[in-house]
Motif scaffolding. Structure first.
Motif, PDB file in Angstrom:
ATOM      1  N   GLU A 432       0.791  -1.191  -0.109  1.00 21.18           N
ATOM      2  CA  GLU A 432      -0.051   0.273  -0.046  1.00 21.18           C
ATOM      3  C   GLU A 432       0.812   1.196   0.005  1.00 21.18           C
ATOM      4  O   GLU A 432       1.761   1.292   0.822  1.00 21.18           O
ATOM      5  CB  GLU A 432      -0.964  -0.108   1.172  1.00 21.18           C
ATOM      6  CG  GLU A 432      -1.822   1.202   1.206  1.00 21.18           C
ATOM      7  CD  GLU A 432      -2.915   1.176   2.208  1.00 21.18           C
ATOM      8  OE1 GLU A 432      -3.433   2.072   2.489  1.00 21.18           O
ATOM      9  OE2 GLU A 432      -3.013   0.085   2.948  1.00 21.18           O
ATOM     10  N   ARG A 433       0.520   2.208  -0.672  1.00 16.13           N
ATOM     11  CA  ARG A 433       1.378   3.410  -0.860  1.00 16.13           C
ATOM     12  C   ARG A 433       0.520   4.334  -1.682  1.00 16.13           C
ATOM     13  O   ARG A 433      -0.221   4.321  -2.685  1.00 16.13           O
ATOM     14  CB  ARG A 433       2.675   3.197  -1.915  1.00 16.13           C
ATOM     15  CG  ARG A 433       3.785   4.245  -1.824  1.00 16.13           C
ATOM     16  CD  ARG A 433       4.862   4.131  -2.627  1.00 16.13           C
ATOM     17  NE  ARG A 433       5.961   4.958  -1.925  1.00 16.13           N
ATOM     18  CZ  ARG A 433       7.379   4.772  -2.443  1.00 16.13           C
ATOM     19  NH1 ARG A 433       7.380   4.009  -3.733  1.00 16.13           N
ATOM     20  NH2 ARG A 433       8.053   5.602  -2.390  1.00 16.13           N
ATOM     21  N   ASP A 434       0.366   5.511  -0.900  1.00 11.26           N
ATOM     22  CA  ASP A 434      -0.395   6.868  -1.380  1.00 11.26           C
ATOM     23  C   ASP A 434      -1.801   6.323  -1.491  1.00 11.26           C
ATOM     24  O   ASP A 434      -2.455   6.873  -2.407  1.00 11.26           O
ATOM     25  CB  ASP A 434       0.269   7.215  -2.792  1.00 11.26           C
ATOM     26  CG  ASP A 434       1.507   7.770  -2.537  1.00 11.26           C
ATOM     27  OD1 ASP A 434       2.141   8.473  -1.425  1.00 11.26           O
ATOM     28  OD2 ASP A 434       2.268   7.656  -3.731  1.00 11.26           O
ATOM     29  N   GLY A 435      -2.443   5.612  -0.666  1.00 14.84           N
ATOM     30  CA  GLY A 435      -3.740   4.827  -0.688  1.00 14.84           C
ATOM     31  C   GLY A 435      -4.102   4.053  -1.710  1.00 14.84           C
ATOM     32  O   GLY A 435      -5.243   3.604  -1.633  1.00 14.84           O
ATOM     33  N   LYS A 436      -2.882   3.580  -2.466  1.00 13.26           N
ATOM     34  CA  LYS A 436      -3.270   2.539  -3.452  1.00 13.26           C
ATOM     35  C   LYS A 436      -2.804   1.273  -3.017  1.00 13.26           C
ATOM     36  O   LYS A 436      -1.685   1.064  -2.594  1.00 13.26           O
ATOM     37  CB  LYS A 436      -2.660   2.754  -4.984  1.00 13.26           C
ATOM     38  CG  LYS A 436      -3.219   4.370  -5.380  1.00 13.26           C
ATOM     39  CD  LYS A 436      -2.494   4.602  -6.693  1.00 13.26           C
ATOM     40  CE  LYS A 436      -2.875   5.974  -7.132  1.00 13.26           C
ATOM     41  NZ  LYS A 436      -2.312   6.167  -8.471  1.00 13.26           N
ATOM     42  N   GLU A 455       5.573   3.202   2.165  1.00 14.38           N
ATOM     43  CA  GLU A 455       4.987   2.325   1.743  1.00 14.38           C
ATOM     44  C   GLU A 455       4.655   1.350   3.041  1.00 14.38           C
ATOM     45  O   GLU A 455       5.364   1.541   3.997  1.00 14.38           O
ATOM     46  CB  GLU A 455       5.748   1.327   0.838  1.00 14.38           C
ATOM     47  CG  GLU A 455       5.285   0.331   0.455  1.00 14.38           C
ATOM     48  CD  GLU A 455       5.964  -0.658  -0.538  1.00 14.38           C
ATOM     49  OE1 GLU A 455       5.395  -1.344  -1.534  1.00 14.38           O
ATOM     50  OE2 GLU A 455       7.070  -0.862  -0.161  1.00 14.38           O
ATOM     51  N   THR A 456       3.319   0.699   3.009  1.00 17.23           N
ATOM     52  CA  THR A 456       3.163  -0.250   3.862  1.00 17.23           C
ATOM     53  C   THR A 456       3.185  -1.522   3.144  1.00 17.23           C
ATOM     54  O   THR A 456       2.462  -1.779   2.197  1.00 17.23           O
ATOM     55  CB  THR A 456       1.800   0.131   4.506  1.00 17.23           C
ATOM     56  OG1 THR A 456       1.965   1.204   5.391  1.00 17.23           O
ATOM     57  CG2 THR A 456       1.521  -1.295   5.496  1.00 17.23           C
ATOM     58  N   VAL A 457       3.976  -2.680   3.653  1.00 16.39           N
ATOM     59  CA  VAL A 457       3.745  -3.871   3.156  1.00 16.39           C
ATOM     60  C   VAL A 457       3.201  -4.859   4.259  1.00 16.39           C
ATOM     61  O   VAL A 457       3.853  -4.956   5.415  1.00 16.39           O
ATOM     62  CB  VAL A 457       5.477  -4.540   2.921  1.00 16.39           C
ATOM     63  CG1 VAL A 457       5.251  -5.992   2.559  1.00 16.39           C
ATOM     64  CG2 VAL A 457       5.795  -3.687   1.963  1.00 16.39           C
ATOM     65  N   ARG A 458       2.424  -5.769   3.635  1.00 16.89           N
ATOM     66  CA  ARG A 458       1.618  -6.684   4.685  1.00 16.89           C
ATOM     67  C   ARG A 458       2.098  -8.186   4.079  1.00 16.89           C
ATOM     68  O   ARG A 458       2.207  -8.506   3.172  1.00 16.89           O
ATOM     69  CB  ARG A 458       0.156  -6.640   4.720  1.00 16.89           C
ATOM     70  CG  ARG A 458      -0.288  -5.092   5.134  1.00 16.89           C
ATOM     71  CD  ARG A 458      -1.779  -5.080   5.010  1.00 16.89           C
ATOM     72  NE  ARG A 458      -2.108  -3.677   5.485  1.00 16.89           N
ATOM     73  CZ  ARG A 458      -2.123  -2.788   4.679  1.00 16.89           C
ATOM     74  NH1 ARG A 458      -2.214  -2.905   3.296  1.00 16.89           N
ATOM     75  NH2 ARG A 458      -2.608  -1.458   5.086  1.00 16.89           N
TER      76      ARG A 458
END
Length: 491
Positions: A432-436, A455-458
Motif C-alpha cells: 500500500e502506497r499513497d492510498g493505493k 509504503e506499507t507491506v503486509r
C-alpha cells in the motif's frame, strides 16, 4: 548438517558502528553554523581513483569440500580470519575472509583478533540456537559447531554472514559472506540450463588499496562502494552460443546498494526468490534486488553479440550529500557467439506448488522511523522500530510456534528499508502506497522484502521452531543503529 546441499564459497563487501545511536558533532555537519562552528565535511568518502581490471572470464565460486562420508550429511569448517587479496594491480587489500579468501569457501573458527563473530544462516529454517544471532557470539580464538537438519521443501538460494552485535556491518564489508545453495531431490529446471551463482558485492578502496572505515554518510545511508563486483570481479564475461538458456541465481550481498537490473537484449524469466522456486515462471524486463534479496532467473540469449547486465536508476532515498550513481553501470557481459546452442528441453509451465499460509491468528504492526535530536554534545540519530532502538536484553514480540501471523510493516522513514526476518520464509500479500493497494505479481517464499519510503507491506509468516529470532532492516548500518528487534517464539 543433513540434506542435499552444497556450500558455494562466498564473497562479501559490507558494513559498522557499535552503538544504537549515531553521534554527530555540530562541527561535523556540512553547511551548518551553530555556535560559531564553521561547517566541515560530514565524512563523505572521496571517490576512489583505484582502477579495477574488467572483462576477465566469470569465475565459479569455489565449493567447500564435504568432509562427511555419510550420504545426506554435509560437514565442513569455516575459519574467519585476516587475509589479503589483490583487487587492483600492485595493491594488496587487507580483508576478512572465510578460510582465507573472499569469495571464500560446520564448524566455525573465529580467528578475527579482538572481535566476536557468528555465522547467521540467512533465510534458512534452522533451530534458534544454531541461527548465529547476536545473543550467541563466538569469542575470538574460539570454535563453534553449527549443526542442523534442513526440512523437506527448503531447497533455495540462501547465504551466510556474521551477525555479532555492533560489528556485523564492518565484518561483512571487509569480506565475510558466502552463498549456500540447497538443491531439491528432483529439480524441475532442465540440467542443460546449468546453475550459475552470481553474487553482487560492492567495494571501496583507498589509494593504498585498503578499505576505508565507514563515514557518517555511510552510517546514515548504509555503505555503498565505488565498484560493484560479480563473484569478486568487475564486469566479468561469459561466452555462450546463441540460443542458450542459462539459469542464474542472483544474490545482493551488498549492505546498502539497491540493484535495479536489466539485460540489453536477453529475455528473463523469474523462476525463484529467496526461499526457492515459484509456482510458475514469470516474464520480466527488469528486476529489483534490495540488499539481502535473491532471485533465480532463466535468461535466454537469442541474438549474437555482446549482451550486458546493467543497472537502471532507483531512488531509494538518500540523506545528505554523496548520493551514488545508480544507473548505467555494466555489471556483467555475456558474449553470445554465432554458433547455435544444442537443443534443450523447454522450461516447464509449472515448477512447484506453494501452499498459501492461510488466515492469521494474530496481527502486528511495525513502524519504521528515523530520529535526529540535538543535545549538549551534538546531534543524535537513530533508526527505530515502533519508536524503540534495539536492546539485546529486551523481547519485543512474543509469538507462538506454528501460528500464522499478519505483520504490517509501515515505513514512515525517509528512505527504503529492506526488512528481514530470521528463521522462516514469509509470503507478501499486499503493498500500500499513497492510498493505493496492490497485490504482488506472484506468490513466493521470501525472507527479505523491500519496504519503500511511504509504503506499507503486509506479509504472512509462521515460525515453526521455538526460540529467539531477530527481525531488522538489512541495510546493516541501520540494523546497528537500532532498527532491529527480537521475537521470542514459544512452543
Amino acid at each position: 548438517m543433513h540434506r542435499r546441499g552444497f556450500l558455494a564459497a562466498g564473497l562479501a563487501t559490507v558494513l559498522v558502528s557499535q552503538r544504537a545511536i549515531a553521534q554527530m558533532k555540530m562541527d561535523d555537519m556540512p553547511g551548518m553554523d551553530m555556535g560559531g562552528h564553521a561547517g566541515h565535511d560530514m565524512g563523505e568518502a572521496p571517490q576512489s581513483t583505484v582502477v579495477l581490471p574488467e572483462g576477465k572470464v566469470l569465475r565459479d565460486l569455489p565449493r567447500l569440500a564435504n568432509e562427511a562420508g555419510t550420504p545426506g550429511l554435509f560437514k565442513a569448517k569455516l575459519t574467519a580470519q585476516r587475509a589479503s587479496v589483490r583487487f587492483a594491480e600492485g595493491l594488496d587489500t587487507p580483508i576478512l575472509g572465510y578460510n582465507g579468501t573472499s569469495p571464500g569457501p560446520l564448524t566455525f573458527a573465529n580467528r578475527i583478533p579482538e572481535e566476536t563473530s557468528t555465522i547467521h544462516w540467512h533465510g534458512m529454517p534452522v533451530p534458534a540456537d544454531q541461527d548465529g544471532n547476536p545473543m550467541d557470539p563466538v569469542a575470538t580464538g574460539a570454535d563453534r559447531t553449527y549443526s542442523f537438519d534442513l526440512p523437506e521443501g527448503s531447497a533455495g538460494s540462501y547465504w551466510y554472514h556474521p551477525h555479532p552485535h555492533g560489528k556485523t556491518a564492518e565484518q561483512v564489508y571487509r569480506g565475510l559472506a558466502g552463498a549456500f545453495v540447497v538443491k531439491p531431490k528432483i529439480d524441475p529446471i532442465p540440467a542443460e540450463y546449468g546453475d550459475t551463482v552470481l553474487v553482487f558485492t560492492d567495494l571501496r578502496l583507498a589509494a593504498d588499496g585498503t578499505m576505508p572505515d565507514n563515514t557518517m554518510t555511510d552510517l546514515m545511508n548504509g555503505r555503498v562502494g565505488d565498484h560493484v563486483l560479480v563473484n569478486g570481479q568487475k564486469n566479468p564475461r561469459l561466452t555462450v552460443p546463441f540460443g542458450t538458456k542459462r539459469r542464474f541465481r542472483l544474490y545482493n550481498a551488498t549492505n546498502a546498494r539497491f540493484l535495479r537490473l536489466s539485460f540489453d537484449q536477453a529475455s528473463m524469466m523469474i523462476i525463484g526468490t529467496d526461499g526457492g522456486l515459484l509456482e510458475a515462471p514469470v516474464a520480466a524486463k527488469e528486476i529489483l534486488l534490495s540488499p539481502a534479496e535473491r532471485l533465480e532467473l532463466i535468461v535466454s540469449f537469442d541474438k549474437p553479440g555482446p549482451d550486458t547486465l546493467y543497472t537502471l536508476d532507483y531512488d531509494r532515498g538518500w540523506m545528505g550529500p554523496g548520493r551514488p550513481v545508480d544507473a548505467g553501470l555494466t555489471l556483467f557481459t555475456v558474449n553470445v557467439s554465432r554458433t547455435p546452442a544444442e537443443p534443450v528441453p523447454p522450461l516447464p509451465d509449472r515448477l512447484r506448488p506453494i501452499a498459501p499460509l492461510g488466515a492469521p491468528a494474530v496481527s502486528r504492526r511495525l513502524v519504521f522511523t528515523e530520529t535526529i535530536a540535538m543535545n549538549a554534545s551534538g546531534m543524535e540519530m537513530g533508526f527505530l522500530i515502533n519508536g524503540a532502538a534495539f536492546d539485546m536484553n529486551r523481547v519485543d514480540i512474543v509469538a507462538k510456534a506454528g501460528q500464522v501471523e499478519l505483520w504490517e510493516i509501515v515505513n514512515k522513514a525517509d528512505m527504503d528499508h529492506p526488512f528481514h526476518v530470521h528463521g522462516t520464509q514469509f509470503q507478501v500479500v499486499e503493498h500500500e502506497r499513497d492510498g493505493k493497494v496492490s497485490k504482488p505479481a506472484y506468490l513466493s517464499s521470501k525472507d527479505t522484502v523491500n519496504v519503500a519510503r511511504g509504503e506499507t507491506v503486509r506479509l504472512l509468516l509462521r515460525q515453526d521452531r521455538p526460540g529467539p529470532r531477530m527481525y531488522h532492516c538489512h541495510i546493516l548500518e541501520h540494523e546497528q543503529l537500532g532498527m532491529m528487534g527480537v521475537v521470542d517464539v514459544q512452543a
